[in-house]
Design an enzyme around this catalytic site. Structure first.
Site, PDB file in Angstrom:
ATOM      1  N   TRP A   1       0.745  -0.984   0.816  1.00  0.00           N
ATOM      2  CA  TRP A   1      -0.262  -0.365  -0.457  1.00  0.00           C
ATOM      3  C   TRP A   1       1.068   0.969   0.093  1.00  0.00           C
ATOM      4  CZ3 TRP A   1      -1.977   1.980   5.043  1.00  0.00           C
ATOM      5  CH2 TRP A   1      -3.083   3.616   4.300  1.00  0.00           C
TER       6      TRP A   1
ATOM      7  N   ASP B   1      -1.244  -5.633   8.861  1.00  0.00           N
ATOM      8  CA  ASP B   1      -1.224  -4.770   8.853  1.00  0.00           C
ATOM      9  C   ASP B   1      -3.191  -5.527   8.332  1.00  0.00           C
ATOM     10  OD1 ASP B   1      -3.267  -2.648   8.217  1.00  0.00           O
ATOM     11  OD2 ASP B   1      -1.777  -2.106   5.878  1.00  0.00           O
TER      12      ASP B   1
ATOM     13  N   LYS C   1     -13.564  -0.630   5.761  1.00  0.00           N
ATOM     14  CA  LYS C   1     -13.826  -1.706   5.012  1.00  0.00           C
ATOM     15  C   LYS C   1     -14.774  -2.156   5.592  1.00  0.00           C
ATOM     16  CE  LYS C   1     -10.833   0.886   2.083  1.00  0.00           C
ATOM     17  NZ  LYS C   1     -10.170   0.531   2.991  1.00  0.00           N
TER      18      LYS C   1
HETATM   19  C1  LIG Z   1      -3.695  -1.396   3.171  1.00  0.00           C
HETATM   20  C2  LIG Z   1      -4.206  -0.978   4.132  1.00  0.00           C
HETATM   21  N1  LIG Z   1      -3.669  -0.914   5.187  1.00  0.00           N
HETATM   22  C3  LIG Z   1      -3.916   0.547   5.985  1.00  0.00           C
HETATM   23  C4  LIG Z   1      -5.971   1.257   5.117  1.00  0.00           C
HETATM   24  C5  LIG Z   1      -5.878   1.961   6.630  1.00  0.00           C
HETATM   25  O1  LIG Z   1      -7.173   2.410   6.318  1.00  0.00           O
HETATM   26  P1  LIG Z   1      -7.689   3.055   7.370  1.00  0.00           P
HETATM   27  O2  LIG Z   1      -6.763   4.170   7.850  1.00  0.00           O
HETATM   28  O3  LIG Z   1      -8.598   4.628   6.630  1.00  0.00           O
HETATM   29  O4  LIG Z   1      -8.866   3.078   8.534  1.00  0.00           O
HETATM   30  C6  LIG Z   1      -5.824   1.478   4.314  1.00  0.00           C
HETATM   31  C7  LIG Z   1      -7.051   1.690   3.468  1.00  0.00           C
HETATM   32  O5  LIG Z   1      -7.124   1.668   2.360  1.00  0.00           O
HETATM   33  C8  LIG Z   1      -5.278   0.209   3.224  1.00  0.00           C
HETATM   34  O6  LIG Z   1      -5.422  -0.587   2.130  1.00  0.00           O
END
Ligand SMILES: Cc1ncc(COP(=O)(O)O)c(C=O)c1O
Length: 398
Positions: free
Chosen positions: A130, A211, A246
């Site tokens: 990511w 993660d 999500k």
């Molecule tokens: C791999 C991954 N880690 C962490 C996140 C963190 O998401 P958020 O900060 O919106 O909870 C995302 C969001 O797209 C993600 O795809």
């Protein structure tokens, strides 16, 4: 002072979003977005969230701060989701959890903890990973390296190369692993690969940093937690970051957590105090609303059952769309075999087409994806799937 700042180019995905919005074509399709969409192209508020929100709203009698570690009911609920009840790490009192602003906030707090524990800590990221992992972890001062993960030609995890790289990571350093629904490639580790990875981490003293942003969206809530639970059983130290963006659809409410497993209770207390101290230093107190909603859902049998149904619906829709797109492309006799799309999990997959083909999809067919060819399968629906398959087949032909 501000004169020294250099302009930062806008995020590539945001640029595509702007192009998509400006496109007037009635048949335009957005496969670049990073959020779940339903059949109507909406990112809905879940019904369980609506109900819990009403209850939270009417019960709320103060807007004073929640504690630095956040809502205790939320933290307990998240621990149970991650570890399952009766997990030895939980039973032994070796898990410290802090509610964070989204998974991103959790990654940041976790990164600062690792850096504080040892400023020379190096974290290995999957190639690809990511994109936001880089700035989040770098800002905490961590040194970043990469391990091979996705074989773009074979369209699968190159586990041999990954294992070889992890086997060379030094003791006390860390490997960041996507718990499930790998973003951006959609290729997840099998249970056997998790076991092999746990062996390697154990042998080399490597700390797993998981993660976990998509629990429940790959194979189901329990199956998706396989790697987290295994690592927390086998390794003395594990760092896990969860996101409710999500699986609860709570994106803008910023709900997540960091959970750290320690070897014993004494070290757990030290970790807990450091996590709180770091959170205090970054944002002081977490936002309340989203975590209060999640806590409500997880503590009420009826709401929890409804959430699990709604989550399952999202999961089945994603997996169904994967199979549908792969079948539609196979029907068109494309030179590339797209069956991998059906086998991958979560919202994202690489189509594996060239940058020029991605641009043609956008300019000739109004189908938008990021230049790496990553698609969000949730942008597909029954109305546009034939059009998308025709467009992909067309750019592959010429
Ligand atoms: C791999 C991954 N880690 C962490 C996140 C963190 O998401 P958020 O900060 O919106 O909870 C995302 C969001 O797209 C993600 O795809």
């Amino acid at each position: 002072m501000l004169d020294t700042l250099k302009p930062i180019p806008p995020d590539a995905i945001l640029g595509i979003m702007v192009l998509y919005r400006a496109d007037q074509a009635p048949n335009k399709v957005d496969l670049s977005v990073g959020v779940y969409q339903d059949e109507a192209g909406r990112t809905p508020v879940l019904e369980c969230v609506k109900r819990a929100e009403g209850e939270v709203y009417s019960a709320e009698d103060s807007k004073t701060y929640v504690g630095i570690a956040g809502n205790p009911g939320f933290n307990r609920g998240i621990e149970e989701l991650l570890f399952g009840s009766g997990h030895p790490a939980l039973a032994d009192g070796r898990v410290a959890t802090v509610q964070t602003p989204g998974g991103s906030g959790g990654l940041s707090v976790a990164a600062h903890l690792m850096h504080r524990a040892n400023p020379d800590t190096r974290v290995w990221l999957s190639k690809p990973s990511w994109p936001n992992h880089l700035p989040l972890l770098r800002l905490a001062g961590l040194r970043l390296e990469h391990y091979p993960y996705y074989d773009q030609r074979a369209k699968r995890v190159d586990f041999e190369a990954m294992a070889d790289a992890v086997g060379r990571i030094g003791s006390g350093d860390s490997v960041l692993i996507h718990g499930c629904c790998h973003n951006p490639c959609g290729a997840d580790l099998s249970q056997a690969q998790w076991q092999a990875l746990a062996d390697l981490c154990e042998r080399h003293g490597v700390v797993p940093f998981i993660d976990f942003a998509y629990q429940g969206l790959a194979e189901g809530l329990e199956d998706d937690a396989y790697g987290v639970r295994l690592m927390a059983e086998r390794l003395p130290e594990v760092v896990i970051v969860a996101s409710c963006s999500k699986n609860f659809g709570l994106y803008r409410e910023r709900v997540g957590a960091v959970c750290v497993v320690s070897p014993d209770r004494e070290r757990n207390l030290r970790v807990a105090s450091n996590l709180s101290n770091i959170a205090r230093g970054i944002y002081s107190m977490p936002p309340d609303h989203g975590a209060a909603i999640v806590a409500r859902i997880l503590s009420d049998a009826g709401l929890k059952a409804l959430w699990m149904e709604e989550l399952e619906e999202m999961r089945l829709r994603l997996n169904g769309l994967r199979t549908l797109l792969a079948d539609k492309l196979a029907e068109r006799g494309t030179s590339t075999d797209f069956s991998f799309v059906a086998n991958e999990r979560g919202m994202f997959s690489f189509l594996g087409i060239s940058r020029e083909q991605v641009i043609r999809l956008r300019e000739e067919f109004h189908v938008y994806l990021v230049e790496s060819s990553r698609i969000n399968v949730a942008g597909i629906n029954q109305r546009n799937v034939d059009y998308v398959a025709d467009a992909i087949a067309a750019v592959l032909q010429a």
